[in-house]
Design a protein around this motif. Structure first.
Motif, short mmCIF file in Angstrom:
data_model
loop_
_atom_site.label_atom_id
_atom_site.label_comp_id
_atom_site.label_asym_id
_atom_site.label_seq_id
_atom_site.Cartn_x
_atom_site.Cartn_y
_atom_site.Cartn_z
N UNK A 78 1.19 4.27 -2.84
CA UNK A 78 0.80 5.68 -2.83
C UNK A 78 1.99 6.43 -3.30
N UNK A 79 3.07 5.94 -3.22
CA UNK A 79 4.28 6.76 -3.38
C UNK A 79 4.69 6.25 -5.13
N UNK A 80 3.82 5.81 -5.76
CA UNK A 80 4.18 5.40 -7.31
C UNK A 80 5.46 4.60 -7.60
N UNK A 81 5.69 3.64 -6.41
CA UNK A 81 7.18 2.91 -6.52
C UNK A 81 6.63 1.60 -7.10
N UNK A 82 6.50 1.45 -8.32
CA UNK A 82 5.93 0.04 -8.85
C UNK A 82 7.15 -1.01 -8.61
N UNK A 100 0.80 -1.21 -0.04
CA UNK A 100 -0.22 0.03 0.04
C UNK A 100 0.76 1.31 0.07
N UNK A 101 1.81 1.39 0.73
CA UNK A 101 2.80 2.40 1.05
C UNK A 101 3.45 2.77 -0.43
N UNK A 102 3.84 1.82 -1.09
CA UNK A 102 4.42 1.70 -2.32
C UNK A 102 3.67 2.36 -3.32
N UNK A 161 -6.58 -5.36 3.44
CA UNK A 161 -6.48 -4.16 4.42
C UNK A 161 -5.52 -4.96 5.41
N UNK A 162 -4.61 -4.32 5.82
CA UNK A 162 -3.61 -4.60 7.15
C UNK A 162 -4.64 -4.51 8.08
N UNK A 163 -4.65 -5.82 9.04
CA UNK A 163 -5.72 -5.69 10.29
C UNK A 163 -4.69 -5.42 11.23
#
Length: 878
Positions: free
Chosen positions: A636-640, A632-634, A720-722
């Motif tokens: 959002x930062x367009x770090x494909x 998810x973090x990647x 989703x991360x629980x």
């Protein structure tokens, strides 16, 4: 612990679980799956939906084009973003369409006519345009079918073309508004002229390359009243109307304000002083040809010089005299020869390498030419485009690309928007018999009567494509789609068209949409290159047709390879062996899921509580949630590249190579624990396939629907991360991994086959490894000790001891030699670390992080020494 993915999707029927073939055959499933997705409307965007919008436009490919690797790269990234957002519950719109590509398309059709022995002038304008539309219907737009092959999740019901009726209305509307606001005007200025395409082209459509030419120095005037100038374009001297020097250049102060004779013409021209001239370059004097050079034109404007055009639109000399009728290159040679004969050539340098502009379409050398054209006054529009980024309304990613953007928009010259073509949006201006000029809006009737004619030029292609984010949504009508999907969420495009297209969209979007920018984020990617980092080109012989790779390895393999190479703003090297590796990954996913289904993996029911789970179960669920958060973090930062790597290593290394293998003993034993692990494995595969889907949609669709019995992963929920983490379980399994890895390395060094079974004694009591003895033996092919067991090698690792009976299978001398070499290397590392840590001068200057690294190296070396020494002690005496 993880989101339970098995709740019924509203309105989606359950699909019966099917068995999987032994091998994955992409060609047999990809086309069928894609058509099913389209038929079921998964990619359709509903403006009435209450879901939050997520909008991306496709950078419209030329109608003349076909899918090249750069398209495939960009489309993969956009598709991954939109597929993920759709799974997250957004109303997603990926807007498809094509650009009419004025010059390129006209050239294609003119070449077709030439085969018939005709030109466009033989047909006339109306018939020629009709012929282009006919070509477009029959041959244009093949890229649409290729996009389907790639898996592009676009809303085909909204496909647009920059010359269709709605977009034409948008073009005419904004032209009229800009004209009425005095931001569009007509003026005679220097433009880039292509003598082959016979049209003006913009600065950004000129490609510069180093050409071999000649630099000649010519003496103008006589004696003390002479000046030497140098030029690579001697033919333009026929249009010289002055010689310019710097105002403070004392060498020529006595000549400023006088006239000297222009060779070969008999004309006398003035010597003017202008700040533009660099006194340190060459002779410090320049010839001034206002009608054939942009800088000279500006000098001419400042000094009131006449503009003499000496070439026609074909770059043929029109000036009266012996050179009239010669092509520019023929004239260049003839003029230099005539000057040489008169003794006017002071110096010649050939070959002389210099940068020359060429038409990006036909590669013909550009000719700067004074011409009456239509222009956009860009200063206020460019200011707004810059301000939108400066005040944070638009974010450029990666941020370091902002400087390139500002360097462009802050220094924009007025934009020449007229083209001398027949294919394109006709300029909506009429001229009357008495000099009247009328600009007509889309809802206005053009003037009628004798003597009224429409401007013959068409608009630059980038003028219409600059409206793409809002014209495709129905603007200037205030449609539901415009209200729902404007502004776009993100623009994904190459840094190479930051100036061609992005700046145009920013200027027009802010102007037409009351200060609302066309997108929130500009995510820039690099160019696709070959595996050696070289630009791909047919002329270089390294161009790749992505369809060939799709045929050989499947679309998922091509997509995953492209995504895995995509670092923001950085060029992407790619080779066929990387696509093969991605195909292997798809096969690994297939085979592991097939094994899991055959051994009880299920998504039925809730996950068992933590106390019923093994350490391996808790470890993989902890790692699963961490991977969800990381991916998810990647995104959002367009770090494909990073998200693809994270998914690759989690799926292959942790799920397939470790968890599945660790759980095999449980599966084979059967019972309640096998059921629990089967449910955990089902959950892990379910989430992993959903995480992988945006990048590799076809194989994940097949596997996920088989695993879950659900309709489609396209419309499944995004994981989703629980928040579940189990550090203790992760540390425990890490110990197991260390033991297995070390023993595997030892076995390999001894030349043992991976499947070869070896008797072994495992001393695990008192360690966290004790519950994993069966799994460790399974992974390492270690048999029970049995009668006559004799430990010929002992490996202490992770607090445990593994004693192996390698009688008859180990070369003790070779093993002792290998270990002695490793021990010497470890002792050398220890000595170097101790030397640095014992150096007070070094410790006083070295940063803390450097000192910490050396201490870590020392600890590792000491650990290696202890381990290797124990292994040596455990070897039998020879």
């Amino acid at each position: 612990m993880t989101e339970n993915s098995q709740q019924q999707q509203a309105g989606n029927p359950t699909v019966p679980t099917q068995s999987l073939p032994t091998q994955y055959a992409p060609a047999e499933v990809e086309g069928k799956l894609y058509e099913r997705w389209v038929e079921r409307g998964y990619f359709a965007a509903d403006p009435k939906s209450e879901k939050p919008p997520y909008t991306i436009v496709i950078p419209p490919p030329n109608v003349t084009g076909s899918l090249h690797l750069g398209h495939a790269f960009e489309h993969t990234l956009i598709d991954a973003l939109t597929r993920r957002k759709r799974m997250q519950g957004y109303e997603t719109l990926w807007q498809p369409g094509m650009d009419h590509a004025g010059i390129a398309t006209q050239n294609v059709v003119e070449r077709e006519l030439a085969k018939e022995g005709k030109s466009r002038h033989d047909l006339g304008r109306e018939a020629f345009v009709e012929r282009v539309w006919q070509w477009k219907a029959e041959s244009g737009g093949q890229i649409s079918g290729q996009m389907r092959r790639l898996g592009d999740g676009v809303d085909w019901s909204r496909e647009r073309f920059t010359m269709d009726e709605g977009l034409s209305q948008a073009v005419q509307t904004i032209f009229k508004r800009l004209y009425d606001d005095e931001l569009i005007y007509r003026a005679e200025r220097i433009i880039n002229w292509c003598p082959r395409c016979l049209t003006a082209i913009s600065d950004i459509e000129v490609e510069y390359q180093d050409d071999q030419g000649e630099l000649v120095s010519i003496r103008y005037g006589e004696g003390d009243a002479s000046i030497v100038v140098a030029t690579t374009r001697a033919e333009t001297m026929l249009g010289d109307t002055a010689v310019a020097v710097h105002p403070e250049d004392e060498r020529y102060a006595h000549l400023v304000g006088t006239e000297i004779e222009l060779p070969l013409t008999g004309r006398r021209i003035p010597v003017v002083a202008d700040e533009h001239v660099d006194p340190e370059f060459g002779t410090g004097a320049v010839k001034v040809t206002p009608a054939h050079d942009p800088n000279d034109f500006e000098i001419g404007q400042r000094h009131g010089l006449p503009n003499l055009t000496v070439m026609d639109e074909h770059a043929v000399i029109t000036a009266h005299g012996p050179f009239q009728g010669l092509d520019r290159l023929e004239a260049r040679s003839a003029i230099v020869g005539a000057l040489r004969a008169e003794g006017r050539i002071v110096a010649e340098k050939r070959p002389y390498t210099h940068s020359v502009g060429h038409c990006s379409r036909c590669k013909t050398t550009i000719e700067p030419r004074l011409s009456l054209q239509w222009w956009v006054k860009v200063a206020p529009l460019a200011q707004a485009a810059g301000d939108a980024v400066r005040d944070g309304r638009v974010n450029i990613h990666p941020k370091e690309m902002e400087s390139r953007y500002f360097g462009w928009v802050d220094n924009l010259h007025d934009w020449c928007i007229s083209r001398q073509l027949w294919w394109g949006h006709r300029i909506p201006v009429w001229y009357g018999p008495n000099g009247e000029v009328v600009c007509v809006g889309p809802d206005e009737q053009p003037p009628t009567g004798e003597g009224w004619t429409q401007d013959t030029d068409v608009l630059d292609t980038w003028f219409s494509s600059g409206l793409w984010p809002f014209s495709t949504l129905g603007w200037p009508e205030q449609t539901e789609s415009l209200e729902k999907f404007y502004p776009n969420s993100v623009l994904v495009t190459g840094y190479d068209i930051l100036f061609f297209w992005v700046a145009r969209m920013m200027m027009f979007g802010l102007y037409a949409m009351d200060g609302t920018p066309p997108f929130h984020t500009i995510a820039l990617h690099g160019m696709v290159r070959d595996q050696f980092g070289k630009k791909m080109s047919k002329s270089f012989g390294n161009a790749v047709n992505p369809l060939d790779w799709m045929d050989s390895y499947g679309s998922d393999a091509v997509r995953f390879t492209l995504a895995r190479g995509a670092n923001p703003g950085v060029d992407v090297p790619i080779g066929e062996d990387w696509v093969q590796a991605s195909r292997n990954f798809a096969n690994k996913i297939w085979n592991a899921t097939r094994f899991a289904l055959m051994n009880g993996a299920t998504v039925e029911g809730e996950l068992p509580p933590a106390e019923q789970l093994s350490a391996a179960d808790r470890w993989i669920l902890s790692r699963l949630n961490a991977t969800v958060a990381e991916v998810d973090a990647y995104y959002e930062d367009y770090q494909f590249s990073k998200l693809s790597d994270a998914l690759y290593h989690f799926a292959w290394d942790e799920v397939f190579d470790w968890y599945v293998e660790l759980s095999k003993t449980t599966y084979f034993a059967g019972g309640e624990q096998a059921r629990v692990s089967g449910r955990v494995l089902g959950e892990v595969l379910d989430v992993t396939l959903r995480l992988l889907h945006p990048v590799v949609p076809f194989v994940t669709e097949t596997l996920w629907t088989t695993l879950t019995g659900r309709e489609s992963v396209v419309i499944a929920d995004w994981p989703k991360d629980s928040g579940f983490r189990d550090t203790a379980a992760e540390q425990e399994i890490e110990l197991v991994q260390r033991v297995v890895t070390e023993v595997r390395r030892f076995r390999s060094d001894q030349g043992l086959q991976p499947g070869q079974k070896v008797p072994a004694r495992l001393t695990l009591d008192g360690t966290a490894l004790a519950p994993h003895e069966a799994a460790i033996r399974q992974l390492l092919r270690l048999q029970p000790e049995g009668e006559g067991f004799s430990a010929t090698a002992t490996l202490p690792v992770a607090g445990a001891t593994v004693a192996l009976d390698l009688s008859g299978t180990i070369d003790v001398g070779a093993e002792r030699k290998r270990l002695a070499k490793d021990l010497a290397a470890a002792e050398k590392e220890k000595a170097q670390a101790l030397g640095k840590l014992g150096n007070e001068a070094f410790l006083a200057k070295a940063p803390d992080n450097v000192v910490d690294k050396i201490r870590t190296r020392l600890a590792k070396a000491e650990e290696d020494i202890a381990r290797i020494t124990a292994q040596l002690d455990g070897l039998p005496q020879e």
